[in-house]
Design a protein around this motif. Structure first.
Motif, PDB file in Angstrom:
ATOM      1  N   ARG A   8       6.233  -2.664  17.548  1.00  9.83           N
ATOM      2  CA  ARG A   8       7.224  -1.657  17.937  1.00  9.83           C
ATOM      3  C   ARG A   8       7.948  -1.125  16.706  1.00  9.83           C
ATOM      4  N   GLY A   9       7.336  -0.145  16.054  1.00 11.21           N
ATOM      5  CA  GLY A   9       7.955   0.444  14.875  1.00 11.21           C
ATOM      6  C   GLY A   9       8.442   1.849  15.110  1.00 11.21           C
ATOM      7  N   PHE A  10       8.253   2.369  16.324  1.00 11.06           N
ATOM      8  CA  PHE A  10       8.597   3.751  16.621  1.00 11.06           C
ATOM      9  C   PHE A  10      10.088   3.988  16.414  1.00 11.06           C
ATOM     10  N   GLY A  11      10.409   5.068  15.682  1.00 14.62           N
ATOM     11  CA  GLY A  11      11.804   5.430  15.461  1.00 14.62           C
ATOM     12  C   GLY A  11      12.579   4.381  14.686  1.00 14.62           C
ATOM     13  N   GLY A  12      11.888   3.604  13.848  1.00 14.65           N
ATOM     14  CA  GLY A  12      12.546   2.517  13.129  1.00 14.65           C
ATOM     15  C   GLY A  12      12.416   1.236  13.899  1.00 14.65           C
ATOM     16  N   GLY A  13      13.009   1.188  15.093  1.00 11.10           N
ATOM     17  CA  GLY A  13      12.871   0.041  15.971  1.00 11.10           C
ATOM     18  C   GLY A  13      13.303  -1.250  15.302  1.00 11.10           C
ATOM     19  N   SER A  14      12.873  -2.369  15.883  1.00 13.17           N
ATOM     20  CA  SER A  14      13.209  -3.669  15.312  1.00 13.17           C
ATOM     21  C   SER A  14      12.091  -4.176  14.419  1.00 13.17           C
ATOM     22  N   ALA A  15      10.980  -3.446  14.359  1.00 15.02           N
ATOM     23  CA  ALA A  15       9.863  -3.830  13.497  1.00 15.02           C
ATOM     24  C   ALA A  15       9.299  -2.570  12.851  1.00 15.02           C
ATOM     25  N   PRO A  16      10.046  -1.956  11.930  1.00 14.57           N
ATOM     26  CA  PRO A  16       9.666  -0.644  11.413  1.00 14.57           C
ATOM     27  C   PRO A  16       8.339  -0.665  10.670  1.00 14.57           C
ATOM     28  N   ILE A  17       7.695   0.495  10.648  1.00 12.13           N
ATOM     29  CA  ILE A  17       6.458   0.651   9.889  1.00 12.13           C
ATOM     30  C   ILE A  17       6.716   0.264   8.441  1.00 12.13           C
ATOM     31  N   GLY A  18       5.822  -0.551   7.904  1.00  7.34           N
ATOM     32  CA  GLY A  18       5.953  -1.007   6.527  1.00  7.34           C
ATOM     33  C   GLY A  18       6.722  -2.301   6.371  1.00  7.34           C
ATOM     34  N   GLY A  19       7.406  -2.748   7.447  1.00  7.24           N
ATOM     35  CA  GLY A  19       8.168  -3.980   7.371  1.00  7.24           C
ATOM     36  C   GLY A  19       7.288  -5.213   7.524  1.00  7.24           C
ATOM     37  N   ASP A  63      -6.319   2.162  24.647  1.00 10.28           N
ATOM     38  CA  ASP A  63      -5.862   1.240  23.618  1.00 10.28           C
ATOM     39  C   ASP A  63      -4.677   0.459  24.156  1.00 10.28           C
ATOM     40  N   TYR A  64      -4.354  -0.611  23.456  1.00  7.85           N
ATOM     41  CA  TYR A  64      -3.235  -1.468  23.842  1.00  7.85           C
ATOM     42  C   TYR A  64      -2.059  -1.228  22.899  1.00  7.85           C
ATOM     43  N   LEU A  65      -0.959  -0.702  23.443  1.00  7.43           N
ATOM     44  CA  LEU A  65       0.252  -0.468  22.663  1.00  7.43           C
ATOM     45  C   LEU A  65       1.098  -1.733  22.695  1.00  7.43           C
ATOM     46  N   GLU A  66       1.262  -2.357  21.535  1.00  6.84           N
ATOM     47  CA  GLU A  66       2.036  -3.608  21.472  1.00  6.84           C
ATOM     48  C   GLU A  66       3.409  -3.346  20.872  1.00  6.84           C
ATOM     49  N   GLU A  67       4.371  -4.225  21.195  1.00  7.82           N
ATOM     50  CA  GLU A  67       5.760  -3.979  20.804  1.00  7.82           C
ATOM     51  C   GLU A  67       6.441  -5.246  20.298  1.00  7.82           C
ATOM     52  N   ASP A  68       5.731  -6.060  19.545  1.00  6.46           N
ATOM     53  CA  ASP A  68       6.342  -7.272  19.003  1.00  6.46           C
ATOM     54  C   ASP A  68       7.420  -6.925  17.985  1.00  6.46           C
ATOM     55  N   SER A  69       8.407  -7.784  17.886  1.00  9.69           N
ATOM     56  CA  SER A  69       9.494  -7.575  16.922  1.00  9.69           C
ATOM     57  C   SER A  69       9.741  -8.807  16.065  1.00  9.69           C
ATOM     58  N   THR A  70       8.932  -9.838  16.231  1.00  6.94           N
ATOM     59  CA  THR A  70       9.101 -11.073  15.465  1.00  6.94           C
ATOM     60  C   THR A  70       7.782 -11.459  14.813  1.00  6.94           C
ATOM     61  N   HIS A 108     -10.807  10.699  28.380  1.00  9.65           N
ATOM     62  CA  HIS A 108      -9.444  10.459  27.911  1.00  9.65           C
ATOM     63  C   HIS A 108      -9.398   9.131  27.165  1.00  9.65           C
ATOM     64  N   LEU A 109      -8.731   9.101  26.004  1.00  7.01           N
ATOM     65  CA  LEU A 109      -8.383   7.834  25.348  1.00  7.01           C
ATOM     66  C   LEU A 109      -6.881   7.665  25.461  1.00  7.01           C
ATOM     67  N   ASP A 110      -6.464   6.743  26.334  1.00  7.47           N
ATOM     68  CA  ASP A 110      -5.051   6.521  26.621  1.00  7.47           C
ATOM     69  C   ASP A 110      -4.436   5.611  25.574  1.00  7.47           C
ATOM     70  N   GLU A 111      -3.188   5.921  25.181  1.00  7.50           N
ATOM     71  CA  GLU A 111      -2.502   5.146  24.150  1.00  7.50           C
ATOM     72  C   GLU A 111      -1.286   4.385  24.678  1.00  7.50           C
ATOM     73  N   GLY A 112      -1.247   4.128  25.986  1.00  5.38           N
ATOM     74  CA  GLY A 112      -0.282   3.180  26.512  1.00  5.38           C
ATOM     75  C   GLY A 112       1.092   3.739  26.807  1.00  5.38           C
ATOM     76  N   ALA A 113       2.055   2.823  26.958  1.00  2.00           N
ATOM     77  CA  ALA A 113       3.421   3.165  27.368  1.00  2.00           C
ATOM     78  C   ALA A 113       4.386   2.180  26.745  1.00  2.00           C
ATOM     79  N   PHE A 114       5.638   2.578  26.648  1.00  2.00           N
ATOM     80  CA  PHE A 114       6.671   1.629  26.258  1.00  2.00           C
ATOM     81  C   PHE A 114       6.904   0.687  27.436  1.00  2.00           C
ATOM     82  N   HIS A 115       6.732  -0.590  27.177  1.00  2.00           N
ATOM     83  CA  HIS A 115       6.717  -1.577  28.254  1.00  2.00           C
ATOM     84  C   HIS A 115       8.107  -1.833  28.830  1.00  2.00           C
ATOM     85  N   VAL A 116       8.146  -1.904  30.168  1.00  2.00           N
ATOM     86  CA  VAL A 116       9.309  -2.430  30.882  1.00  2.00           C
ATOM     87  C   VAL A 116       8.777  -3.388  31.946  1.00  2.00           C
ATOM     88  N   ASP A 117       9.461  -4.513  32.121  1.00  2.28           N
ATOM     89  CA  ASP A 117       9.023  -5.476  33.136  1.00  2.28           C
ATOM     90  C   ASP A 117       9.236  -4.939  34.541  1.00  2.28           C
TER      91      ASP A 117
END
Length: 585
Positions: A350-361, A310-317, A267-276
């Motif tokens: 974090r570009g999924f669904g537009g998000g705060s850091a969309p793909i291409g931004g 893999d490490y799923l990252e969710e930076d927005s800045t 299995h190659l795991d691709e992570g989760a949407f992070h919650v503390d």
């Protein structure tokens, strides 16, 4: 920034495993004793006999298969009748397998079909392993009666008053009614039962309603007998708040054991949407504790199959706080044969669904550039024409400054990919992953497989299952081979389906490009001894039988990790050197 080149051999796997190399801030502490989990309709038990290896016993520990139709997926695409495994690797294939050692410990396949172990190069298996309760897999049952029988068998192994769960890998489309079993049907299970489907709703029995009521959580049931409102999510959140490391370890083992029965050996795991802190959705989990169950099993040499992540990252800045620390303080492709880290994915930020850091931004571009400068693999997913346009153009901009050829970057899903996109990605050394289809609806839902395969771009198989769709490879294979989802809806144009031989190649040999491990994915001398003895001839059965294919015998590194008991012979001698043998009856 000056240009930096990367050779095709960059990022070779390193041996050894450490907390720092795996994730930042996570704990690798082992939990208490492993509690056996379910795989088919019953419990699995680890072998207690001593390790038995060919090195110590003059070849007696060899695993020899004879009289089969063994599809090797070697460079010649050979089909042979015998193969021998010694010390975890294939040492002879074909007639040589009978000549190079004694034949004491052999399995007569009696014409059975054998393929290499399946590699799922993009799923969310770590999410599944972190789900609470006594987890049971239900992705391979196709009637409510069979689902209830599986749950009843599991309940017989669960202490009174404790909860049986199937959270995630089940979809309503598996059943002719396109519904899950309801409150009344699940009333036959003598334990509280909670089901949260990836697609198709949720289900509980009355015992579960009462179980959560005692915890102050109300689950409202509608007229059709299904949960409605927020109660089911709050119930999941409460269970997560109460989870122990021992429970995570137990369910990690149960999850991997279950998919071993369906033939997944890597299995190659691709992570989760992070919650503390624990959330209410099945796709949320703490990214820094996500791998605890796998780490605990690995420390005990008890992982039944191979796990990469893999490490799923969710930076927005633009300062990229998470990604920057990850790239500075972790190592790609670091670990051992059973557990190994990978790259950045399935999002750079974090570009999924537009998000705060969309793909291409600008944040996404800064993240992609940082990954390229660090020399890591990067994977992004594409679900729309806009996504793929932005990924290709953005990576071209990064590549012009920091070449990414040789890093094996990946775009997954790619339903809207065009020949122009393919040619541009291929020029950068990028590959694509296809799959994820058995529950899709609507139109324009699958990529042009024939165009991709004919283009020469690296193509591999993935399920993307665990939080939005099914992991069961045979459900996904069915869709890619027939072009139909589980409900029978035609989902893409004739001619874009793959053949059965192409399908297995995508999920075995071709997937080694994506995990950077050439000694997996094929039955050839020197490769790891991973193979499946299938319960039917996949290459000859009617299309309608493909979703029902299972493994009768699953071997990982020369260890029998799943045995249906349907093959004749005494295999007590085949207990693996890592004590990973499971007899599932």
């Amino acid at each position: 920034m000056g240009k930096k080149s990367h050779s095709q051999d960059a990022q070779e796997p390193a041996e050894g495993i450490s907390r720092r190399g795996l994730f930042i801030g996570g704990s690798a502490a082992a939990a208490a004793a492993v509690v056996s989990g379910t795989a088919a309709a019953s419990s699995a038990s680890a072998a207690s006999s001593p390790a038995y290896t060919s090195a110590a016993h003059g070849g007696d520990g060899d695993l020899l298969f004879v009289n089969g139709r063994i599809h090797t997926y070697d460079d010649a695409n050979s089909v042979v009748d015998a193969v021998r495994i010694r010390d975890g690797r294939f040492i002879a294939v074909g007639k040589d397998a009978i000549r190079v050692g004694n034949a004491k410990n052999k399995i007569d396949l009696r014409g059975r079909t054998v393929i290499p172990g399946i590699i799922d190069s993009h799923n969310h298996i770590a999410l599944v392993s972190n789900r609470p309760g006594h987890w049971v897999g239900l992705e391979d049952v196709f009637t409510h009666e069979d689902a209830v029988a599986r749950l009843v068998a599991k309940a017989e192994t669960v202490p009174e008053g404790e909860l049986v769960t199937s959270l995630g890998p089940i979809v309503a489309m598996q059943f002719p009614s396109n519904t899950l079993p309801n409150l009344t049907t699940l009333g036959q299970v003598p334990r509280p039962v909670m089901i949260m489907a990836e697609q198709g709703g949720n289900a509980v029995n009355q015992a579960a309603v009462d179980y959560f009521a005692a915890k102050g959580i109300t689950i409202t049931i509608n007229a059709a007998g299904y949960p409605t409102g927020s109660g089911i999510g709050l119930a999941l959140q409460r269970l997560r708040q109460e989870m122990t490391d021992a429970e995570r370890e137990r369910n990690a083992k149960a999850t991997l054991d279950y998919y071993a029965t369906l033939g997944i050996t890597t299995h190659l795991d691709e992570g989760a949407f992070h919650v503390d802190t624990p959330g209410t959705a099945i796709w949320n989990e703490n990214a820094y504790t996500l791998h605890r169950g796998f780490l605990a099993l690995d420390a005990k040499k008890a992982l039944p199959v191979r796990v990469r992540f893999d490490y799923l990252e969710e930076d927005s800045t633009l300062d990229l706080p998470r990604l920057t620390e990850r790239l500075k303080n972790a190592f790609p492709f670091f670990g051992n044969d059973m557990l190994r880290s990978g790259g950045i994915g399935e999002f750079t930020v974090r570009g999924f669904g537009g998000g705060s850091a969309p793909i291409g931004g600008p944040v996404w571009l800064a993240g992609a550039k940082a990954v390229a400068q660090a020399g890591w693999r990067n994977e992004n997913h594409s679900l729309s024409a806009t996504d793929i346009n932005q990924i290709v153009a953005g990576w071209e901009a990064v590549h012009a400054e920091v070449p990414i050829d040789g890093l094996r970057w990946v775009v997954s899903h790619v339903p809207n990919i065009t020949p122009d996109h393919v040619n541009r990605l291929k020029a950068m050394g990028v590959g694509v992953k296809v799959g994820w289809g058995p529950t899709r609806n609507g139109s324009n839902l699958g990529p042009r497989h024939r165009m991709l395969l004919d283009s020469g771009i690296p193509v591999g198989y993935h399920s993307d299952g665990g939080d939005i769709t099914a992991i069961n490879p045979w459900l996904n294979f069915y869709t890619m081979i027939t072009g139909r989802n589980l409900a029978g809806t035609f989902t893409w144009a004739p001619g874009e389906q793959v053949t059965r031989d192409e399908m297995i190649r995508l999920a075995t040999k071709d997937n080694t490009w994506f995990i950077r491990e050439d000694d997996l994915g094929g039955i050839k001398v020197g490769s790891h001894g991973d193979l499946l003895v299938l319960d039917r001839d996949f290459y000859a059965i009617p299309d309608e039988e493909i979703p029902r294919v299972r493994s009768d015998l699953t071997v990982v590194g020369g260890d029998i990790v799943y045995d249906s008991g349907k093959l004749p012979g005494d295999r007590r001698w085949a207990h693996g050197t890592n004590h990973r043998y499971n007899q599932l009856t």
